[in-house]
Every structure is written in C-alpha cells, then in structure tokens.
Enzyme design. Sequence first.
Site, PDB file in Angstrom:
ATOM      1  N   ASP A  35       0.462  -2.961   1.739  1.00 57.00           N
ATOM      2  CA  ASP A  35       1.571  -3.377   0.572  1.00 57.00           C
ATOM      3  C   ASP A  35       1.997  -2.654  -0.174  1.00 57.00           C
ATOM      4  OD1 ASP A  35      -0.845  -3.384  -0.401  1.00 57.00           O
ATOM      5  OD2 ASP A  35      -1.053  -5.516  -1.055  1.00 57.00           O
ATOM      6  N   ASP A 172      -1.749  -9.878  -3.199  1.00 53.46           N
ATOM      7  CA  ASP A 172      -3.083 -10.753  -3.453  1.00 53.46           C
ATOM      8  C   ASP A 172      -2.223 -11.892  -4.766  1.00 53.46           C
ATOM      9  OD1 ASP A 172      -4.833  -9.372  -2.424  1.00 53.46           O
ATOM     10  OD2 ASP A 172      -5.604  -8.390  -4.368  1.00 53.46           O
TER      11      ASP A 172
HETATM   12  C1  GLA Z   1      -6.825  -5.570  -1.179  1.00 48.49           C
HETATM   13  C2  GLA Z   1      -5.722  -5.613  -2.687  1.00 48.49           C
HETATM   14  C3  GLA Z   1      -4.508  -5.947  -1.894  1.00 48.49           C
HETATM   15  C4  GLA Z   1      -4.189  -4.920  -0.827  1.00 48.49           C
HETATM   16  C5  GLA Z   1      -5.543  -5.175   0.084  1.00 48.49           C
HETATM   17  C6  GLA Z   1      -5.115  -5.193   1.866  1.00 48.49           C
HETATM   18  O1  GLA Z   1      -7.251  -6.883  -1.905  1.00 48.49           O
HETATM   19  O2  GLA Z   1      -6.272  -5.426  -3.499  1.00 48.49           O
HETATM   20  O3  GLA Z   1      -3.141  -5.403  -2.503  1.00 48.49           O
HETATM   21  O4  GLA Z   1      -4.404  -3.720  -0.760  1.00 48.49           O
HETATM   22  O5  GLA Z   1      -6.804  -5.055  -0.279  1.00 48.49           O
HETATM   23  O6  GLA Z   1      -4.129  -5.163   2.458  1.00 48.49           O
END
Ligand code: GLA
Length: 387
Positions: A35, A172
Amino acid sequence: MAASIQDYFHTQFNAAPAVIARAPGRLEFIGNHLDYNGGPVLGAAIDRYVSVAVAARADERVVLVSEAQEDRVETSLEIISPASGATSWGNYPLGMLKVMRDAGMRARHGFNLAVSNDLPIGAGLSSSAAIELATGYALAALYGFAIDRKGIAMLGRAAENTFVGMPCGILDQGCSAFGKAGALVLIDCAVNDFSTRPLPAGTHFWVFNTQKKHALIDSFYATRNRECMESAEILRRADAALPNLAAATEAQVEVARDALGLARYKRALHVVRETARVRDTLEALDRGDARRTGANLTASHESSRTLFENSCGELDFLVERVTALPGVFGARLSGGGFGGAVMAFTDSSFSREAAGRLVADYAARFGNAPAIFHAQTGDGAGVLSRA
Ligand code: GLA
C-alpha cells in the site's frame, strides 16, 4: 459487558448518545506491504465491528471511555496531543478529531464518546483503523459535516501517520470504509482508487492469531517503509519518472542490485513480484479460480518470509501446516507481520476440528494456543443511528 452500546454509554454518562457509528475490522488478502509503495492490494472488511457512541457536551471537555480499557481519557478541545501508556488507546479517536479539525471540520463544543468492540483487539484485524473510522463518522454526524468513504479512509490514515505515528498505508482504513459482504476490496494505492470484487462462492477465511507481537514491531514496520522509500529513490537514478516502487520492473531491480545492497534489493524484489501476484490474483478471481488464488497467497507468504523478512517462526509454522490440510487453497501472514495473524483461504469442507488439531500442534511446539477465528466478510463503516 453492557448489553448494547446505548446501555454502556448511559452507564458512563447518564444520558443517551446522539449518534452511533460503527466500522469493521479487516483482513489483508494479498498485497503485503504494497500500500505505501503505490501497489494494488486486496483485503476485506469482516463482520466484526468497533462501535462508537457520542453526545455533545455544553463545555469544551472531551471524555473518552472504552469497554475494553480501564482508563478513561479526559482532555479539552484546546489540548489534543498524543498520550503514552494506559491512555494511549485514546490516540486513535483523538487523532481523528485532530485531522478533522486540520481539514476544517471543527468541533463546536466538547463531547462524550464511548467505544465498544465485538472486534477482537490486537488480533491482526485492525481494530485501530476501525476505531478511527467509527469516530470520524460519529463526530461528523454530531457536528453536521459530510464525509464520503474515500474521505474517511484518507482521514483515518492521516490520523495514524501524523498523530499515532505509524507510517502505514491505506489498506486498513480503505477496507474498513469500502468493505462489502461477499466481496474483496481492491485498492489501487498509486491513485487511491477503491472498488470491490466478488469472492468465489463457497470460500472461507480462517484466521489464526499467534497473539505474538514483537516488542519492536512498530520500528520494524517503519524500517521496512524506509527501506522501500530508499529503494525507490535509488531506482529513480536510472528512471527519474518512476512514480513508486511498485511500478518498477524486475529488470530495473536487477540492474540496480549493487546500488541497492542486499536488504533493499530483497525488499524491492518482494514489492515488484507481489504486485505481479496481486494482478494475477485479480485475473484468477475473475475466472472464479480459487486454487490459483490460493497458490498466490501461499507464494506471497514465501516472499514475505524470504525477501521482505517480516515473518517469524510461529507464522511460518502455521502456514506450512495449514496449507497441507484438505480444503485449504492457500495461506499467508495477514498484515504487517513480525507476529500477528495467519489467514487461510479455504473451501466449505475446512472445519473447526481441523483448525483445532492444528492449534494443538502449534501449542505443543510454541507453548500457547493461537486464537482461531472463522471470519465472514461484512459491510463497511457508517452511521448506525442518530437521535
Ligand atoms: C499494516 C498496515 C497496512 C499495510 C500492512 C502490510 O496492516 O497498517 O497499511 O502496510 O500492514 O501490508
């Protein structure tokens, strides 16, 4: 536990809430650490929620309580700064208040706010994004501001980045905002475009939460983020127009191998190959091909283990064992890594008994049993009721 968030709010503040909003947890399906690198990611909202109830106060005070936390947070609209220790749970709602204010949505008076969860906290299901989004919708409704799904997701990420201090991407918050029952959320993180894709019929998610959290998890995450940004910078020496690391080709990474050095080379290779895997997964999903999809999930884990180096023995054990069981299409670590949860993608034949045997093997090896959670997809965040 109170019977409902209304009851809980009433026991705490001796009044009825004016607005109730809720936001779901999320699963990361595939696209590990893509992301913040501008890649495509697939996730899902699950049907477990954080609910937030609010009512205005006559003064400037801000009072936060949570069924899951012993300590209440008390501050005023004039003093919004992050806390550490027992009241740090309040940083998520306070961060949302702060970024909304920075965006011109100013609270006109103080408020009481109560949080209740049916989403397990610390289970790798992103209860932090859920509390941010539920707070954002609740406060916007209380003060009469309009925020759309993209807006709320972006504000949630900003709260996390600038107030909580976690340099996460949009996964997320994007899944919590755009989730839909029966669907995966696709986010093109290069342009923050959000859409949904149907899940193949008869497929299921099983989550195994190791309940292990590496003490340095936040600094590991920040280190990976920095390594990726540095890798993109190094690749830009040969291609100034490269928008982000996920847009690079494997050939570009190979040419820059020496300049990158081993660690950044491995991180970059993961990002580039994972990006290709997400695209392949989208094609597989279009065909309803759960097997190919599952194979990509397991390959993603292998890449996290060997190239991105954000796995650990507990996660590897779970992936190895669960993928050997009948009915399992694939499995991988879901989320940031360095502990946390494994998600298995299965058909309907996979049972709680099979999951239980796996957990017993795990407990014999590591001394504690991971929590098992059969996750269903759910709808995204929103306002539930207003007085
Ligand atoms: C966590 C972060 C997300 C993403 C994931 C890994 O969940 O909050 O933004 O980077 O790790 O993909």
